[in-house]
Design a protein around this motif. Structure first.
Motif, PDB file in Angstrom:
ATOM      1  N   GLU A 146       5.548   3.356   1.416  1.00 24.75           N
ATOM      2  CA  GLU A 146       4.974   2.070   1.029  1.00 24.75           C
ATOM      3  C   GLU A 146       4.868   1.180   2.257  1.00 24.75           C
ATOM      4  OE1 GLU A 146       5.363  -1.097  -2.687  1.00 24.75           O
ATOM      5  OE2 GLU A 146       6.830   0.487  -2.386  1.00 24.75           O
ATOM      6  N   HIS A 147       3.632   0.773   2.572  1.00 28.17           N
ATOM      7  CA  HIS A 147       3.357  -0.097   3.709  1.00 28.17           C
ATOM      8  C   HIS A 147       3.170  -1.522   3.210  1.00 28.17           C
ATOM      9  CE1 HIS A 147       2.518   3.257   6.601  1.00 28.17           C
ATOM     10  NE2 HIS A 147       2.231   3.885   5.475  1.00 28.17           N
ATOM     11  N   LEU A 148       3.802  -2.484   3.889  1.00 31.76           N
ATOM     12  CA  LEU A 148       3.630  -3.901   3.602  1.00 31.76           C
ATOM     13  C   LEU A 148       2.788  -4.506   4.718  1.00 31.76           C
ATOM     14  CD1 LEU A 148       7.209  -4.875   2.367  1.00 31.76           C
ATOM     15  CD2 LEU A 148       5.209  -4.297   1.001  1.00 31.76           C
ATOM     16  N   ILE A 149       1.559  -4.860   4.388  1.00 36.01           N
ATOM     17  CA  ILE A 149       0.606  -5.376   5.374  1.00 36.01           C
ATOM     18  C   ILE A 149       0.398  -6.859   5.110  1.00 36.01           C
ATOM     19  CG2 ILE A 149      -1.704  -5.118   6.352  1.00 36.01           C
ATOM     20  CD1 ILE A 149      -1.773  -2.307   5.252  1.00 36.01           C
ATOM     21  N   PRO A 150       0.635  -7.738   6.102  1.00 35.63           N
ATOM     22  CA  PRO A 150       0.396  -9.176   5.884  1.00 35.63           C
ATOM     23  C   PRO A 150      -1.040  -9.442   5.470  1.00 35.63           C
ATOM     24  CG  PRO A 150       1.650  -8.811   7.903  1.00 35.63           C
ATOM     25  CD  PRO A 150       1.201  -7.457   7.431  1.00 35.63           C
ATOM     26  N   ASN A 151      -1.220 -10.376   4.556  1.00 27.83           N
ATOM     27  CA  ASN A 151      -2.562 -10.700   4.070  1.00 27.83           C
ATOM     28  C   ASN A 151      -3.472 -11.179   5.192  1.00 27.83           C
ATOM     29  OD1 ASN A 151      -1.701 -10.122   1.448  1.00 27.83           O
ATOM     30  ND2 ASN A 151      -1.057 -12.225   1.078  1.00 27.83           N
ATOM     31  N   GLU A 152      -2.896 -11.877   6.152  1.00 25.32           N
ATOM     32  CA  GLU A 152      -3.712 -12.418   7.235  1.00 25.32           C
ATOM     33  C   GLU A 152      -4.319 -11.312   8.087  1.00 25.32           C
ATOM     34  OE1 GLU A 152      -3.322 -16.167  10.363  1.00 25.32           O
ATOM     35  OE2 GLU A 152      -1.533 -15.090   9.697  1.00 25.32           O
TER      36      GLU A 152
ATOM     37  N   VAL B  35       0.864  -1.182   0.000  1.00 25.85           N
ATOM     38  CA  VAL B  35       0.000   0.000   0.000  1.00 25.85           C
ATOM     39  C   VAL B  35       0.900   1.231   0.000  1.00 25.85           C
ATOM     40  CG1 VAL B  35      -1.808   1.262   1.232  1.00 25.85           C
ATOM     41  CG2 VAL B  35      -1.790  -1.231   1.266  1.00 25.85           C
ATOM     42  N   ILE B  36       0.723   2.096  -0.971  1.00 27.97           N
ATOM     43  CA  ILE B  36       1.528   3.301  -1.086  1.00 27.97           C
ATOM     44  C   ILE B  36       0.648   4.515  -0.787  1.00 27.97           C
ATOM     45  CG2 ILE B  36       1.117   3.466  -3.585  1.00 27.97           C
ATOM     46  CD1 ILE B  36       4.009   4.575  -3.774  1.00 27.97           C
ATOM     47  N   THR B  37       1.120   5.389   0.094  1.00 24.28           N
ATOM     48  CA  THR B  37       0.366   6.560   0.509  1.00 24.28           C
ATOM     49  C   THR B  37       0.752   7.765  -0.334  1.00 24.28           C
ATOM     50  OG1 THR B  37       2.030   7.084   2.203  1.00 24.28           O
ATOM     51  CG2 THR B  37       0.201   5.668   2.855  1.00 24.28           C
ATOM     52  N   ARG B  38       0.123   8.908  -0.031  1.00 23.19           N
ATOM     53  CA  ARG B  38       0.363  10.110  -0.809  1.00 23.19           C
ATOM     54  C   ARG B  38       1.779  10.644  -0.624  1.00 23.19           C
ATOM     55  NH1 ARG B  38      -1.738  12.081  -4.954  1.00 23.19           N
ATOM     56  NH2 ARG B  38      -1.447  14.201  -4.220  1.00 23.19           N
ATOM     57  N   ASP B  39       2.390  10.378   0.510  1.00 17.70           N
ATOM     58  CA  ASP B  39       3.768  10.819   0.731  1.00 17.70           C
ATOM     59  C   ASP B  39       4.783   9.795   0.248  1.00 17.70           C
ATOM     60  OD1 ASP B  39       3.241   8.920   2.590  1.00 17.70           O
ATOM     61  OD2 ASP B  39       3.829  10.098   4.337  1.00 17.70           O
TER      62      ASP B  39
END
Length: 365
Positions: free
Chosen positions: A223-229, A216-220
């Protein structure tokens, strides 16, 4: 009369009985089979690439090369691994990996050409085909190398325990990613709310869904990596789940002596003159409450591109409201407080001393 005597035993039978009697460990007739010497079991040597050796030995040059490489070997128990086995195994792995890589790219191109699939279905088909191709490539490589999987039963059990204890999160994230794509609740391009470790919430767009996590990439450009679980068990705000239209709210307060009809007109004008605000659905201006210091309004308007940001469009609306209010002398209040001091003897004495001190200073100057 004398009874006839039994016929004499044949010489062969007598000799056999004599030999049995002379044997140090005389056996009964039913145990004659045990006199055979037990043959020692021959050691079975398991090779890795026996079939490849036979194919390579069809020519003299190939046979010489195979003999040279096969002389350098390491035998552990019943398993014999020569230098030829190692070379053949590495070559087989390289060939299978290359073919599987090309097959994966071809499958991806074929999936993208299917017009009936949307983005989520294409990604799901791509992942499933990739898993199947690489699983098939593994078994083909094992078969070509001539490796007997029964000889690796112990290592297979250890590998199973490793999957059960150490890789359960990885497989859980893999299955969660597939389920998310199946129900289409999360797909690439969606705009969701992301909360960091400090509890700060930001809006970002899903860039891709991987085997372990989504990006997930934000406006700034963070980039966030979030586990699918985590997306399966936690609450997620998907701003573009069923529709990309997002409503934005902008609260505004004015003084009590303001013309509320004029204020409402100016707020509508500010929203209509701001880019990115949709004409349909129509914006709405509501009087929310009569507060302590102001009459509080709330401007509600719609946008269709939340990935471009929510704070910036709200800022643009506020800037236009500020300009219109200044043009029409509409005042935005600030908090005001009335301070009441109760009189007392000590307070009167302090005021008197301060006054006398100030008067003496003036006279001395």
């Amino acid at each position: 009369m004398t009874a006839p005597s039994a016929p004499d035993a044949t010489p062969t039978e007598g000799a056999l009985e004599g030999d049995l009697a002379d044997a140090p460990d005389a056996l009964q007739p039913g145990q004659l089979w045990s006199l055979a010497e037990e043959a020692e079991p021959e050691e079975e040597v398991i090779g890795v690439a026996e079939g490849a050796k036979e194919v390579a030995s069809q020519t003299e040059t190939g046979a010489a090369l195979v003999d040279t490489l096969d002389t350098i070997a390491l035998t552990v128990g019943t398993i014999r691994v020569s230098l030829f086995d190692v070379v053949f195994l590495l070559s087989t792995l390289a060939l299978v990996i290359t073919i599987a890589w090309f097959a994966t790219r071809m499958a991806r191109n074929l999936v993208r050409r299917v017009s009936r699939f949307d983005g989520a279905q294409q990604l799901l088909a791509d992942k499933i085909s990739t898993i199947l191709i690489w699983t098939l490539a593994f078994f083909i490589a094992v078969d070509l190398a001539g490796i007997d999987l029964t000889a690796l039963a112990f290592f297979g059990g250890a590998f199973g325990l490793a999957i059960g204890f150490g890789l359960q999160k990885t497989f859980g994230n893999l299955i969660s990613g597939i389920l998310l794509l199946l129900d289409k609740s999360i797909k690439p391009g969606d705009v969701i709310s992301v909360t960091d470790g400090a509890g700060n919430e930001s809006v970002g767009q899903i860039r891709k869904i991987g085997i372990r996590a989504i990006s997930v990439i934000t406006r700034d450009q963070t980039e966030h990596l979030i586990p699918n679980e985590n997306l399966m068990v936690n609450q997620v705000v998907n701003w573009s789940y069923s529709s990309r239209d997002v409503r934005v709210k902008a609260p505004v307060g004015v003084t009590y002596d303001s013309d509320l009809k004029l204020v409402t007109k100016l707020l509508y004008q500010a929203v209509e003159e701001t880019p990115r605000v949709l004409k349909r659905p129509k914006p709405r201006v509501n009087v929310m409450e009569f507060g302590d210091n102001s009459v509080n309004f709330e401007v509600r308007f719609w946008i269709e591109d939340p990935e471009e940001g929510l704070a910036n469009i709200r800022s643009d609306v506020y800037m236009r409201i500020w300009a219109l209010f200044h043009e029409h002398d509409v005042e935005i209040p600030f908090p005001q407080r009335d301070l009441h001091i109760r009189s007392s003897d000590q307070l009167d004495r302090i005021i008197e001393l301060l006054s006398n001190g100030k008067l003496a200073a003036q006279q001395g100057g």
